[in-house]
Design a protein around this motif. Structure first.
Motif, PDB file in Angstrom:
ATOM      1  N   VAL A  57     -14.179 -52.997  25.263  1.00 49.36           N
ATOM      2  CA  VAL A  57     -13.815 -52.206  26.431  1.00 49.36           C
ATOM      3  C   VAL A  57     -14.796 -52.633  27.510  1.00 49.36           C
ATOM      4  O   VAL A  57     -15.989 -52.818  27.237  1.00 49.36           O
ATOM      5  CB  VAL A  57     -13.953 -50.699  26.126  1.00 49.36           C
ATOM      6  CG1 VAL A  57     -13.684 -49.870  27.378  1.00 49.36           C
ATOM      7  CG2 VAL A  57     -13.003 -50.306  25.001  1.00 49.36           C
ATOM      8  N   ARG A  58     -14.285 -52.822  28.718  1.00 45.65           N
ATOM      9  CA  ARG A  58     -15.168 -53.337  29.768  1.00 45.65           C
ATOM     10  C   ARG A  58     -15.270 -52.321  30.898  1.00 45.65           C
ATOM     11  O   ARG A  58     -14.277 -51.683  31.260  1.00 45.65           O
ATOM     12  CB  ARG A  58     -14.621 -54.666  30.278  1.00 45.65           C
ATOM     13  CG  ARG A  58     -15.407 -55.230  31.435  1.00 45.65           C
ATOM     14  CD  ARG A  58     -15.040 -56.668  31.676  1.00 45.65           C
ATOM     15  NE  ARG A  58     -15.523 -57.501  30.573  1.00 45.65           N
ATOM     16  CZ  ARG A  58     -15.195 -58.784  30.417  1.00 45.65           C
ATOM     17  NH1 ARG A  58     -14.369 -59.351  31.255  1.00 45.65           N
ATOM     18  NH2 ARG A  58     -15.675 -59.469  29.408  1.00 45.65           N
ATOM     19  N   ASP A 202     -19.965 -54.710  28.915  1.00 47.76           N
ATOM     20  CA  ASP A 202     -19.005 -54.728  27.814  1.00 47.76           C
ATOM     21  C   ASP A 202     -19.417 -53.702  26.765  1.00 47.76           C
ATOM     22  O   ASP A 202     -20.598 -53.627  26.390  1.00 47.76           O
ATOM     23  CB  ASP A 202     -18.953 -56.123  27.168  1.00 47.76           C
ATOM     24  CG  ASP A 202     -18.302 -57.127  28.096  1.00 47.76           C
ATOM     25  OD1 ASP A 202     -17.687 -56.696  29.085  1.00 47.76           O
ATOM     26  OD2 ASP A 202     -18.417 -58.340  27.831  1.00 47.76           O
ATOM     27  N   ALA A 211     -11.685 -49.561  19.434  1.00 48.31           N
ATOM     28  CA  ALA A 211     -11.738 -49.820  20.885  1.00 48.31           C
ATOM     29  C   ALA A 211     -11.100 -48.664  21.643  1.00 48.31           C
ATOM     30  O   ALA A 211     -11.562 -48.300  22.740  1.00 48.31           O
ATOM     31  CB  ALA A 211     -11.024 -51.132  21.191  1.00 48.31           C
ATOM     32  N   GLU A 212     -10.028 -48.084  21.073  1.00 44.98           N
ATOM     33  CA  GLU A 212      -9.328 -46.976  21.747  1.00 44.98           C
ATOM     34  C   GLU A 212     -10.253 -45.763  21.887  1.00 44.98           C
ATOM     35  O   GLU A 212     -10.293 -45.116  22.930  1.00 44.98           O
ATOM     36  CB  GLU A 212      -8.065 -46.559  20.976  1.00 44.98           C
ATOM     37  CG  GLU A 212      -6.910 -47.545  21.047  1.00 44.98           C
ATOM     38  CD  GLU A 212      -7.155 -48.793  20.217  1.00 44.98           C
ATOM     39  OE1 GLU A 212      -7.873 -48.710  19.187  1.00 44.98           O
ATOM     40  OE2 GLU A 212      -6.663 -49.868  20.614  1.00 44.98           O
ATOM     41  N   GLN A 215     -12.834 -46.471  24.495  1.00 48.01           N
ATOM     42  CA  GLN A 215     -12.215 -46.398  25.819  1.00 48.01           C
ATOM     43  C   GLN A 215     -12.057 -44.934  26.257  1.00 48.01           C
ATOM     44  O   GLN A 215     -12.319 -44.589  27.407  1.00 48.01           O
ATOM     45  CB  GLN A 215     -10.848 -47.096  25.802  1.00 48.01           C
ATOM     46  CG  GLN A 215     -10.255 -47.233  27.194  1.00 48.01           C
ATOM     47  CD  GLN A 215      -8.985 -48.075  27.186  1.00 48.01           C
ATOM     48  OE1 GLN A 215      -8.481 -48.436  26.119  1.00 48.01           O
ATOM     49  NE2 GLN A 215      -8.463 -48.382  28.341  1.00 48.01           N
ATOM     50  N   GLU A 216     -11.640 -44.105  25.313  1.00 41.63           N
ATOM     51  CA  GLU A 216     -11.461 -42.677  25.616  1.00 41.63           C
ATOM     52  C   GLU A 216     -12.790 -42.035  26.049  1.00 41.63           C
ATOM     53  O   GLU A 216     -12.848 -41.323  27.055  1.00 41.63           O
ATOM     54  CB  GLU A 216     -10.944 -41.956  24.367  1.00 41.63           C
ATOM     55  CG  GLU A 216      -9.619 -41.241  24.598  1.00 41.63           C
ATOM     56  CD  GLU A 216      -9.025 -40.787  23.294  1.00 41.63           C
ATOM     57  OE1 GLU A 216      -9.607 -39.859  22.697  1.00 41.63           O
ATOM     58  OE2 GLU A 216      -8.013 -41.368  22.865  1.00 41.63           O
ATOM     59  N   ALA A 218     -15.364 -43.564  27.255  1.00 46.06           N
ATOM     60  CA  ALA A 218     -15.795 -44.156  28.525  1.00 46.06           C
ATOM     61  C   ALA A 218     -15.062 -43.493  29.688  1.00 46.06           C
ATOM     62  O   ALA A 218     -15.665 -43.164  30.710  1.00 46.06           O
ATOM     63  CB  ALA A 218     -15.536 -45.655  28.504  1.00 46.06           C
ATOM     64  N   LEU A 219     -13.768 -43.290  29.508  1.00 47.30           N
ATOM     65  CA  LEU A 219     -12.976 -42.667  30.572  1.00 47.30           C
ATOM     66  C   LEU A 219     -13.511 -41.269  30.897  1.00 47.30           C
ATOM     67  O   LEU A 219     -13.464 -40.820  32.042  1.00 47.30           O
ATOM     68  CB  LEU A 219     -11.502 -42.585  30.172  1.00 47.30           C
ATOM     69  CG  LEU A 219     -10.730 -43.913  30.243  1.00 47.30           C
ATOM     70  CD1 LEU A 219      -9.365 -43.788  29.580  1.00 47.30           C
ATOM     71  CD2 LEU A 219     -10.569 -44.360  31.697  1.00 47.30           C
ATOM     72  N   VAL A 228     -12.723 -48.499  33.820  1.00 45.46           N
ATOM     73  CA  VAL A 228     -12.752 -48.804  32.386  1.00 45.46           C
ATOM     74  C   VAL A 228     -11.493 -49.609  32.056  1.00 45.46           C
ATOM     75  O   VAL A 228     -10.386 -49.145  32.315  1.00 45.46           O
ATOM     76  CB  VAL A 228     -12.768 -47.515  31.548  1.00 45.46           C
ATOM     77  CG1 VAL A 228     -12.799 -47.835  30.063  1.00 45.46           C
ATOM     78  CG2 VAL A 228     -13.949 -46.650  31.929  1.00 45.46           C
ATOM     79  N   SER A 230      -9.534 -52.260  29.089  1.00 46.71           N
ATOM     80  CA  SER A 230      -9.572 -52.776  27.720  1.00 46.71           C
ATOM     81  C   SER A 230      -9.224 -54.261  27.739  1.00 46.71           C
ATOM     82  O   SER A 230      -8.793 -54.792  28.762  1.00 46.71           O
ATOM     83  CB  SER A 230      -8.550 -52.034  26.869  1.00 46.71           C
ATOM     84  OG  SER A 230      -7.263 -52.326  27.359  1.00 46.71           O
ATOM     85  N   ASP A 233      -5.833 -54.610  28.896  1.00 44.00           N
ATOM     86  CA  ASP A 233      -5.670 -54.480  30.348  1.00 44.00           C
ATOM     87  C   ASP A 233      -6.039 -55.793  31.045  1.00 44.00           C
ATOM     88  O   ASP A 233      -5.358 -56.235  31.972  1.00 44.00           O
ATOM     89  CB  ASP A 233      -6.608 -53.380  30.903  1.00 44.00           C
ATOM     90  CG  ASP A 233      -6.230 -52.005  30.374  1.00 44.00           C
ATOM     91  OD1 ASP A 233      -5.046 -51.815  30.053  1.00 44.00           O
ATOM     92  OD2 ASP A 233      -7.125 -51.140  30.276  1.00 44.00           O
TER      93      ASP A 233
END
Lengths: 846, 208
Positions: A57-58, A202, A211-212, A215-216, A218-219, A228, A230, A233
């Motif tokens: 996730v970036r 990163d 990763a999901e 990402q969650e 991070a959001l 944010v 992925s 994306d």
């Protein structure tokens, strides 16, 4: 048994024709496969999400991430490792190759030092990396670049020598790390400027985290304007950037496959004609239509498999040769790219074989009708081809009219998702109209010759060749259609390139008015790369005063969720002399002055096309410093950017991006005639510390056009391809056509025509096919050119281009195709004239 | 295999010679030799002063286009040339124009009204009449006809034959006809009987 008699034996007895057929389809498949592989390879160098790792996730922000923002990300360390990263494209000074310089936290980031099992860096190398004593390069980087274990880089116009610590192995032939230079963050920062921001952070999921999930989290904690994204994306964004380009390249090669299919159809139809007596005999002896159809399909399958396999292999090999040209084309649209390897995907090769088979089977449809209509031997003589009936003529013309009407309608259909589908549909409709009109046209030729009773006496060869053409209308129409399609393709591309070139030329001539242009040193492909050091700007301003110097900055930003470029320039400086043209026709000086005075922005035409924004509208630009809301003063014509560009006052730009450096610096002299002398002066001042290009206005224009010409040099090859297609089409058809009309030739011979006269007549007949194909192809090509310029180009890139007709190319193509077609008639002519006329007459009499 | 052997015959100007014999006896080969379509592999064949064995391709072509008219059993008209153009073809090959002659012959064969039609729009008898006009348009000194009525019914055959005879008399041309049709052969001035490639006698029967 039937296959052996009807297919295998004739194929063996005509090996050259069979070979030409296989080559026809192989050429189409090869063009398709090569374009696909080369374009994928070119755009694969844009990939960076996997460059330093797998699923991640970036976190990123337009303009970069400040170190202070890292503290905000601390809560994420529970589920993921935070790996800060800098990356920038730089130039290798001697070869002018594009390299991607990555700065990573060598202490934290384990990814660089992870390689294949048999590869491990030494402890000295690891220590040197941690201490920032040098960089790593890939094992595939040409050894000449790192001869003395040093790399000569050009960073923001300043030459830098960087020690090379080691070479890492690549994971695949198209690994984007092929052109990577990797070092510790501190080292990379020092190469640029102290305080350079991070490009991204990163987040690599820790064990037990997906990763999901990362990402969650991070959001939930990442504040605006940090973003944010992925891996998926990133891949989606990359694909969106190149989608139009890839689509256009594929469409182009798809049309070449279509031409290949027409060639196969021509060859199969000719094969049916040549075997007509044999087929008729089989019908007399009780062969069913289904059996005959199966033999033809078997033959098509044979040609398709062989052509598809040869084409796929040839395409894979040609992809290596095509890759540099393709990269050059992609660079013109997307900017400088590093070199990328060519990866041959097995799936693509198999798809190529499948396409060859599909094209051959598709091409066998019309010959199948011919085979189904074959009468028994007893009625074969009565089944001579009749002139086209009024009904059939009207039907063909109506179909052609309907196709042209459809093309006109499709030109107005909006493109879904930025893909020029309707434009492509319109182009194909026009090509099909060309095919539909061939039969009536050849028939009309025969009829009009019939209405000129004196023609036979005045020009017997001309009259007799027209008569022979009309007699073999169906076959001649096929050959003429194949020639026409190929010519149309070539002319349409020529029209597009010429229109594009002349638009770019007048845009550059009228709009780029600075007397001197300072640019970063260009890549080997001629595309300037990177930024210019602040010292360069300072030198220029001290030489000429800030009022004569126009630095221009660019940074990524977003408008309505779309990635664009935000530019910053001294509008008042440019306003004195003016710049590029504006869509509403206002004087550029007026527009620039108003934008400067009222604090408004200027947007380029592609952005206006994509978003529907107009003069006077409000625009919302997202940057890392917040959202910029501005009024649009003008929409300018721009062929340098297809993604979207907003230009604002430099002072405002620097408020958002205080560390931004200029990408270009333009100098406006009081006395423009002194440009050459002033160029020398600037170079003398700068060359002790910097490596930059200083171009006079004339040199800049020449540079732009030479890059353009190099990018589109491939269109010359298309002209040759058209001529070769004409030769193959005429060859395959004339063999059949002459076999069918051998009786007429024998009759003319018996009435006193010499073989030389008959030979000339056949060449003339071949030239007729070339002429008809070329004339219709030119007309269709000019029409498709309009579609490409006004529809496909606008839908793909958002540029308005003034249509120009390529008269010179039209004349050249006409002469080339007619001459090549005429020459191609020689072989079949020699063959048919070698047969004893008396025997042919006897056989015809039965 | 020899198609013809030891055949020695001469045809006088204005004479009508019929060649009869079973299939494969060499009639067509002899006609092809006379018309310069074939060349003898040995021996000598001279037509209108041209030695066909030694003459060049061009000499034989000029002989055919200027001095010989050919009529085929299968008519052999060029399908996408009009009737008038088919008739004018030998003149056109010799770079000559004579619209009056073409018109005259079309009137004589009764096809003036169909001058602009295509051969496919004519009946078999009409097509053969066009072929006759074509064979005469350039005023040849020799006309060769291979089974000229072979593809026609008997009524049409008789009409075509009478027309051919009438026109070649007017032109003063010699006529050599290969035929199986005894009635047709009976109209000839002389009849040559062929068998197995050789001339076996003169007259319709051995009694001559």
């Amino acid at each position: 048994m039937l296959f052996r008699a009807l297919v295998w034996a004739p194929v063996r007895s005509r090996p050259w024709r069979s070979l030409a057929t296989v080559i026809g389809i192989a050429a189409g498949v090869a063009a398709f496969v090569a374009t696909l592989i080369a374009s994928r390879s070119a755009v694969s160098s844009l990939r960076d999400d996997t460059a330093l790792g797998g699923e991640l996730v970036r976190i990123e922000a337009p303009g970069g991430i400040d170190d202070s923002a890292l503290a905000l990300l601390r809560p994420l360390t529970q589920g993921a490792q935070l790996l800060p990263r800098m990356d920038e494209w730089v130039l290798e000074q001697n070869s002018r190759s594009v390299l991607r310089l990555y700065g990573i936290d060598a202490l934290l980031d384990p990814r660089l030092l992870q390689g294949p099992k048999d590869w491990r860096p030494t402890s000295e190398q690891i220590e040197a990396t941690w201490q920032g004593r040098g960089v790593w390069v890939s094992q595939e980087l040409p050894t000449a670049l790192t001869e003395r274990n040093e790399l000569q880089l050009l960073v923001r116009g300043i030459p830098r020598t960087v020690p090379v610590i080691g070479h890492f192995p690549l994971r695949s032939p198209d690994d984007p790390l092929r052109s990577a230079v990797i070092g510790d963050l501190a080292l990379v920062e020092s190469l640029f400027a102290p305080g350079r921001r991070l490009d991204s952070v990163d987040l690599v999921p820790r064990k037990g985290w997906t990763a999901e999930q990362v990402q969650e989290s991070a959001l939930a904690c990442v504040p605006q304007p940090l973003r944010v994204v992925s891996s998926a994306d990133l891949e989606r964004e990359r694909r969106a950037m190149v989608r139009s380009l890839e689509f256009n390249l594929l469409s182009l090669s798809g049309i070449s496959l279509l031409v290949g299919a027409v060639l196969v159809a021509t060859a199969l139809a000719s094969a049916v004609v040549e075997r007509r007596k044999l087929l008729a005999l089989c019908v007399s002896l009780g062969a069913t239509r289904r059996q005959l159809v199966a033999t033809l399909l078997g033959e098509a399958l044979l040609y398709g498999s062989l052509g598809g396999a040869l084409g796929a292999i040839g395409g894979a090999l040609a992809a290596h040769a095509l890759a540099p040209t393709m990269r050059s084309s992609v660079e013109t649209v997307l900017g400088a790219l590093p070199e990328s390897g060519v990866r041959i995907e097995a799936g693509l090769v198999l798809a190529g074989v499948a396409m060859g088979i599909a094209a051959a089977l598709l091409a066998s449809i019309l010959p199948l009708f011919e085979i189904v209509r074959t009468p028994p031997l007893q009625s074969l003589r009565r089944a001579q081809q009749q002139p086209l009936s009024a009904r059939a003529r009207l039907g063909s013309l109506l179909l052609a009219g309907l196709l042209v009407w459809s093309a006109l309608q499709l030109m107005h259909v909006p493109s879904p998702d930025g893909l020029p589908l309707s434009g492509l549909g319109a182009s194909i409709a026009l090509l099909l109209a060309l095919v539909a009109v061939q039969g009536p046209l050849i028939d009309a030729l025969g009829r009009s010759a019939l209405r000129m009773p004196g023609l036979l006496a005045r020009m017997p060869s001309l009259r007799l060749s027209a008569s022979a053409l009309a007699a073999g209308r169906r076959r001649a129409a096929w050959a003429s259609a194949a020639v026409g399609m190929s010519v149309a393709l070539s002319i349409s591309i020529a029209a597009m390139v010429l229109s594009f070139r002349s638009s770019v030329e007048s845009w550059a001539r009228e709009g780029l008015l600075a007397d001197l242009a300072l640019r970063p040193v260009a890549t080997a492909g001629g595309v300037p790369l990177g930024e210019l050091d602040a010292g360069i700007l300072a030198e220029c301003q001290s030489l000429y005063g800030p009022e004569h110097v126009h630095p221009f900055h660019r940074e990524p930003a977003r408008v309505g969720g779309r990635s664009i470029t935000l530019g910053g320039g001294d509008l008042a400086v440019v306003a004195r002399r003016g710049g590029v043209a504006y869509r509403d026709g206002r004087d550029s000086r007026e527009v620039l002055q108003r934008a400067h005075t009222l604090g408004r922005v200027l947007i380029n035409e592609p952005l206006a096309t994509w978003t529907g924004l107009r003069e006077g509208d409000s625009i919302r630009i997202e940057t890392d410093a917040g959202v910029l809301e501005k009024t649009i003063e003008g929409v300018f014509v721009d062929y340098g950017d297809s993604q979207g560009l907003v230009i604002t006052e430099r002072a405002e730009f620097l408020r958002l991006f205080p560390r931004s450096l200029p990408r270009t610096i333009d100098i406006y002299l009081d006395d423009p005639t002194s440009a050459d002398a002033e160029r020398e002066r600037v170079l003398a001042v700068l060359q002790t510390r910097f490596a930059v290009e200083v171009l006079t206005r004339t040199q800049l224009l020449d540079r732009i056009l030479s890059v353009f010409d190099r990018t589109f040099a491939i269109t010359r090859a298309l002209e040759l391809v058209s001529a070769i297609v004409a030769v193959i089409a005429v060859l395959t058809v004339l063999y059949a056509l002459l076999a069918e009309r051998a009786g007429d030739l024998a009759l003319l011979w018996s009435l006193g025509a010499t073989r030389a006269e008959l030979f000339a007549q056949i060449l003339l007949q071949a030239a007729w096919i070339g002429l008809l194909g070329a004339v219709l192809g030119i007309l269709t090509g000019l029409a498709i050119g309009v579609v490409l310029v006004d529809v496909v180009n606008l839908q793909s890139f958002g540029w308005t281009i003034r249509y120009q007709q390529p008269f010179e190319t039209c004349v050249r193509m006409l002469v080339l195709v007619v001459v090549f077609a005429g020459i191609a008639g020689a072989l079949p002519a020699l063959r048919v004239l070698a047969s004893p006329a008396a025997r042919i007459l006897r056989e015809e009499g039965t | 295999m020899q198609a013809l052997r030891e055949v020695s015959l001469a045809v006088e100007a204005g004479e009508w010679l019929a060649l009869v014999g079973p299939s494969g006896c060499g009639k067509s080969t002899l006609l092809n030799l006379l018309s310069g379509v074939d060349q003898p592999s040995s021996g000598r064949a001279e037509v209108l002063g041209v030695d066909l064995a030694r003459g060049s391709e061009r000499e034989r072509a000029l002989l055919r286009r200027r001095s010989i008219g050919i009529i085929f059993q299968a008519f052999h008209l060029v399908p996408h040339l009009s009737v008038a153009e088919n008739v004018a073809l030998p003149l056109a090959l010799d770079r000559k124009r004579d619209p009056a002659r073409v018109q005259f012959l079309l009137e004589r064969v009764g096809l003036a009204a169909r001058a602009r039609h295509l051969p496919s729009e004519l009946s078999g008898g009409e097509q053969q009449r066009v072929a006759i006009a074509r064979a005469l348009v350039h005023r040849p000194r020799l006309i060769v006809a291979d089974e000229p009525t072979g593809n026609l019914d008997s009524a049409n055959g008789v009409r075509v034959l009478e027309l051919l005879d009438e026109l070649r008399r007017e032109a003063g041309a010699a006529l050599v006809v290969a035929t199986h049709d005894r009635a047709l052969a009976q109209r000839a001035d002389r009849v040559a009987r062929l068998k197995d490639g050789g001339l076996i006698g003169w007259g319709l029967t051995e009694a001559g």
